[in-house]
Design a protein around this motif. Structure first.
Motif, PDB file in Angstrom:
ATOM      1  N   TYR A  72       0.445  -1.291   0.038  1.00  0.00           N
ATOM      2  CA  TYR A  72       0.359  -0.095   0.009  1.00  0.00           C
ATOM      3  C   TYR A  72       1.161   1.512   0.125  1.00  0.00           C
ATOM      4  N   SER A  73       0.496   2.133  -0.664  1.00  0.00           N
ATOM      5  CA  SER A  73       0.639   3.643  -0.988  1.00  0.00           C
ATOM      6  C   SER A  73      -0.291   4.504  -0.669  1.00  0.00           C
ATOM      7  N   ARG A  74       0.431   5.501  -0.362  1.00  0.00           N
ATOM      8  CA  ARG A  74      -0.630   7.228  -1.142  1.00  0.00           C
ATOM      9  C   ARG A  74       0.474   8.382  -0.828  1.00  0.00           C
ATOM     10  N   THR A  75      -0.612   8.808  -1.449  1.00  0.00           N
ATOM     11  CA  THR A  75      -0.253  10.076  -1.273  1.00  0.00           C
ATOM     12  C   THR A  75      -1.821  11.203  -2.046  1.00  0.00           C
ATOM     13  N   VAL A  76      -1.554  11.804  -0.652  1.00  0.00           N
ATOM     14  CA  VAL A  76      -3.162  12.711  -1.075  1.00  0.00           C
ATOM     15  C   VAL A  76      -3.855  12.131  -0.293  1.00  0.00           C
ATOM     16  N   ASN A  77      -4.844  12.513  -1.992  1.00  0.00           N
ATOM     17  CA  ASN A  77      -6.304  11.651  -2.299  1.00  0.00           C
ATOM     18  C   ASN A  77      -5.962  10.751  -3.068  1.00  0.00           C
ATOM     19  N   LYS A  78      -4.740  10.026  -3.172  1.00  0.00           N
ATOM     20  CA  LYS A  78      -4.853   8.774  -4.290  1.00  0.00           C
ATOM     21  C   LYS A  78      -4.071   7.673  -3.418  1.00  0.00           C
ATOM     22  N   HIS A  79      -4.769   6.829  -3.572  1.00  0.00           N
ATOM     23  CA  HIS A  79      -4.482   5.696  -2.538  1.00  0.00           C
ATOM     24  C   HIS A  79      -3.721   4.474  -3.172  1.00  0.00           C
ATOM     25  N   VAL A  80      -2.906   3.290  -3.785  1.00  0.00           N
ATOM     26  CA  VAL A  80      -2.696   2.467  -4.640  1.00  0.00           C
ATOM     27  C   VAL A  80      -2.637   1.306  -3.751  1.00  0.00           C
ATOM     28  N   ILE A  81      -2.856  -0.107  -4.336  1.00  0.00           N
ATOM     29  CA  ILE A  81      -2.011  -1.220  -4.128  1.00  0.00           C
ATOM     30  C   ILE A  81      -1.591  -2.037  -5.082  1.00  0.00           C
ATOM     31  N   ASN A  82      -0.405  -2.383  -4.692  1.00  0.00           N
ATOM     32  CA  ASN A  82       0.121  -3.187  -5.628  1.00  0.00           C
ATOM     33  C   ASN A  82       0.646  -4.207  -5.065  1.00  0.00           C
ATOM     34  N   ASN A  83      -0.561  -5.202  -4.919  1.00  0.00           N
ATOM     35  CA  ASN A  83       0.146  -6.596  -4.397  1.00  0.00           C
ATOM     36  C   ASN A  83       0.686  -8.238  -5.375  1.00  0.00           C
ATOM     37  N   LEU A  84       1.641  -7.795  -5.309  1.00  0.00           N
ATOM     38  CA  LEU A  84       2.433  -8.860  -6.738  1.00  0.00           C
ATOM     39  C   LEU A  84       2.005 -10.455  -6.044  1.00  0.00           C
ATOM     40  N   TYR A  85       1.785 -10.960  -4.748  1.00  0.00           N
ATOM     41  CA  TYR A  85       1.164 -11.702  -3.972  1.00  0.00           C
ATOM     42  C   TYR A  85      -0.119 -12.510  -4.763  1.00  0.00           C
ATOM     43  N   LEU A  86      -1.183 -11.259  -4.581  1.00  0.00           N
ATOM     44  CA  LEU A  86      -2.201 -11.222  -5.209  1.00  0.00           C
ATOM     45  C   LEU A  86      -2.815 -10.902  -6.683  1.00  0.00           C
ATOM     46  N   GLU A  87      -1.292 -10.457  -7.467  1.00  0.00           N
ATOM     47  CA  GLU A  87      -1.898  -9.616  -8.429  1.00  0.00           C
ATOM     48  C   GLU A  87      -2.769  -9.091  -9.316  1.00  0.00           C
ATOM     49  N   GLU A  88      -2.859  -7.821  -7.550  1.00  0.00           N
ATOM     50  CA  GLU A  88      -4.033  -6.534  -7.341  1.00  0.00           C
ATOM     51  C   GLU A  88      -2.720  -5.736  -8.014  1.00  0.00           C
ATOM     52  N   LEU A  89      -3.099  -4.887  -8.801  1.00  0.00           N
ATOM     53  CA  LEU A  89      -2.791  -3.161  -8.945  1.00  0.00           C
ATOM     54  C   LEU A  89      -4.393  -2.527  -8.811  1.00  0.00           C
ATOM     55  N   SER A  90      -4.811  -1.917  -8.128  1.00  0.00           N
ATOM     56  CA  SER A  90      -5.654  -1.026  -7.516  1.00  0.00           C
ATOM     57  C   SER A  90      -5.181   0.285  -7.573  1.00  0.00           C
ATOM     58  N   LYS A  91      -5.541   1.396  -8.021  1.00  0.00           N
ATOM     59  CA  LYS A  91      -5.789   2.680  -7.859  1.00  0.00           C
ATOM     60  C   LYS A  91      -6.860   3.826  -7.512  1.00  0.00           C
ATOM     61  N   ALA A  92      -7.180   3.977  -5.629  1.00  0.00           N
ATOM     62  CA  ALA A  92      -8.726   4.765  -5.625  1.00  0.00           C
ATOM     63  C   ALA A  92      -8.554   6.145  -5.546  1.00  0.00           C
ATOM     64  N   THR A  93      -9.227   7.214  -6.330  1.00  0.00           N
ATOM     65  CA  THR A  93      -8.813   8.651  -5.727  1.00  0.00           C
ATOM     66  C   THR A  93      -9.496   8.755  -5.296  1.00  0.00           C
ATOM     67  N   VAL A  94      -9.534   9.456  -3.997  1.00  0.00           N
ATOM     68  CA  VAL A  94     -11.113  10.411  -3.829  1.00  0.00           C
ATOM     69  C   VAL A  94     -11.660  11.596  -3.846  1.00  0.00           C
ATOM     70  N   TYR A  95     -12.822  11.545  -4.362  1.00  0.00           N
ATOM     71  CA  TYR A  95     -12.819  12.899  -4.626  1.00  0.00           C
ATOM     72  C   TYR A  95     -14.600  13.578  -3.804  1.00  0.00           C
ATOM     73  N   ASN A  96     -14.576  14.616  -3.593  1.00  0.00           N
ATOM     74  CA  ASN A  96     -15.475  15.333  -3.135  1.00  0.00           C
ATOM     75  C   ASN A  96     -17.467  14.651  -3.098  1.00  0.00           C
ATOM     76  N   SER A  97     -17.160  13.813  -4.476  1.00  0.00           N
ATOM     77  CA  SER A  97     -18.732  13.348  -4.755  1.00  0.00           C
ATOM     78  C   SER A  97     -18.716  11.856  -4.998  1.00  0.00           C
ATOM     79  N   HIS A  98     -17.878  10.903  -5.178  1.00  0.00           N
ATOM     80  CA  HIS A  98     -17.427   9.968  -5.009  1.00  0.00           C
ATOM     81  C   HIS A  98     -15.397   9.497  -5.047  1.00  0.00           C
ATOM     82  N   ILE A  99     -15.873   8.383  -5.449  1.00  0.00           N
ATOM     83  CA  ILE A  99     -14.306   7.459  -5.324  1.00  0.00           C
ATOM     84  C   ILE A  99     -14.352   6.947  -6.916  1.00  0.00           C
ATOM     85  N   LYS A 100     -13.257   6.604  -7.325  1.00  0.00           N
ATOM     86  CA  LYS A 100     -13.224   6.554  -8.405  1.00  0.00           C
ATOM     87  C   LYS A 100     -11.579   4.841  -8.340  1.00  0.00           C
TER      88      LYS A 100
END
Length: 145
Positions: A72-100
Motif C-alpha cells: 500500500y502507498s498513499r499520496t494525498v487523495n490517491k491510494h494504491v495497492i500493488n500486491n504482487l502476491y495477489l496480482e492486484e494493482l488498484s488505485k483509488a482516488t477520493v473526490y468530494n462527490s465520489h471515489i474512483k
C-alpha cells in the motif's frame, strides 16, 4: 481493467431504489455522460441523490486500514495497492462527490475496505454497465465473474 465509481446515496433515495438499482444506475449514468456544458445540471441532480464524502475522514480511514501493508502507498487523495502476491494493482482516488477505483481485479481490496465505512454505498462501472449496492454483494460472486 475495471473502473468503479463509488457513491453514497442519501437515505430517501437508498430506500426508494433499494429494490430498483437499475433505475438508480441509469440516473448516475446520465450524470456521467453529461457534457462540460451541463456540469451544473449534473451537480444539481447529484445534490438530490448523493451525499458528498468527507475527503479528509475517508482518506484517513483508508490509510488506517492499509498503512501496515507493504503493498500500500498513499499520496494525498490517491491510494494504491500493488500486491504482487495477489496480482492486484488498484488505485483509488477520493473526490468530494465520489471515489474512483481503477483495478485489474473484479473485486479490488478498496471495495471491501469501503464496506464498513458508510451505509448506502452504490458502486457503478459505466464502461461495463455494471452496478451494485455494496452491502448486497458477496465477495465470492464478484471474484468468480
Amino acid at each position: 481493467m475495471r473502473v468503479y465509481y463509488v457513491f453514497i446515496v442519501n437515505d430517501f433515495f437508498a430506500n426508494f431504489y433499494n429494490s430498483k438499482p437499475s433505475s438508480l444506475y441509469k440516473i448516475f449514468e446520465q450524470i456521467y455522460n453529461l457534457g462540460n456544458n451541463d456540469v451544473i445540471l449534473g451537480y444539481r441532480i447529484f445534490e438530490q441523490i448523493g451525499i458528498p464524502f468527507d475527503k479528509n475522514n475517508l482518506n484517513e480511514y483508508i490509510y488506517s486500514k492499509h498503512c501496515g501493508e507493504v503493498s500500500y502507498s498513499r499520496t494525498v487523495n490517491k491510494h494504491v495497492i500493488n500486491n504482487l502476491y495477489l496480482e492486484e494493482l488498484s488505485k483509488a482516488t477520493v473526490y468530494n462527490s465520489h471515489i474512483k477505483i481503477k483495478s485489474n481485479l473484479n473485486y479490488p481490496t478498496f471495495i471491501e475496505t469501503l464496506r464498513e465505512f458508510e451505509e448506502n454505498i452504490f458502486v457503478c462501472d459505466f464502461i461495463n454497465k455494471d452496478y451494485f449496492w455494496l452491502d448486497k454483494v458477496k465477495k465470492k460472486a464478484l471474484v468468480n465473474n
